[in-house]
Design an enzyme around this catalytic site. Sequence first.
Site: not given
Ligand code: AP5
Length: 212
Positions: A15, A88, A125, A158, A169
Amino acid sequence: MKPQLILLGAPGSGKGTQAARLVSELSYNHISTGDLLRSEIKSESELGKKVQGIMNAGKLVDDNTVLELLNANCDLTANAYIFDGFPRNYEQANLLDTEVMKDAKSSAVYFDIDLDKLAARLTNRRTCSGCGEIYNLLSKAPAKEGVCDLCGESLAQRKDDNEETVKTRLQVFKDTIDPVLAYYEESGRLARIDASLAPDVVFAALRDLTEA
Ligand code: AP5
């Protein structure tokens, strides 16, 4: 104005990677609840102190806290946003429509991928501490180890990208995603893309969807 775009998908499904391109090539604004929460932690605010342990454990922060943060950081009257990381769960999907979107049009895209592929993506990552560029030691390594190709700042891992937290997660995602997908499907607002493909292919599919 273009409809607001909601990216749904598991941790590591891509994403954030795609959001960066949608911003630079299709002029969206990006709002990531994970980034907003991490900047609260970095600034050592009261909110940051409250959520730090929850995020490091891979659990979800409570809905109203995240909703407040989201509402304080977007203005839908003037801008088209990509919502990354919210909603989420079913409650957040409802809150997004009633408390944030209101009359704005929105559509959702699900980043469909076998969850077994994601632990390796996440633990490899690295993110630039300066410009936020996302790398991967397996599929998109920087030219010089630990240094951003774009701005020269250092790369960081991270805190929640360790094996144990990644397991939690992914489990939280499995436990919460189905009602969210059903919510958007029932209102005719859900598209799916194959997120296991190369980033350029995923981006082309997203571009086609947003221009359809
Ligand atoms: P990347 O693009 O970084 O993946 P992503 O989907 O953005 O993953 P996140 O880990 O950021 O999502 P998340 O939802 O867990 O984290 P968030 O910050 O929202 O890609 C990942 C890796 O893969 C990279 O190395 C990239 O290069 C590689 N890649 C990408 N595309 C690729 C492809 N096509 N092929 C191969 N490799 C590829 O949330 C973190 C925490 O915050 C949560 O756990 C929670 O505690 C809190 N939080 C956030 N939002 C909420 C909410 N709405 N409600 C409650 N808690 C929340």
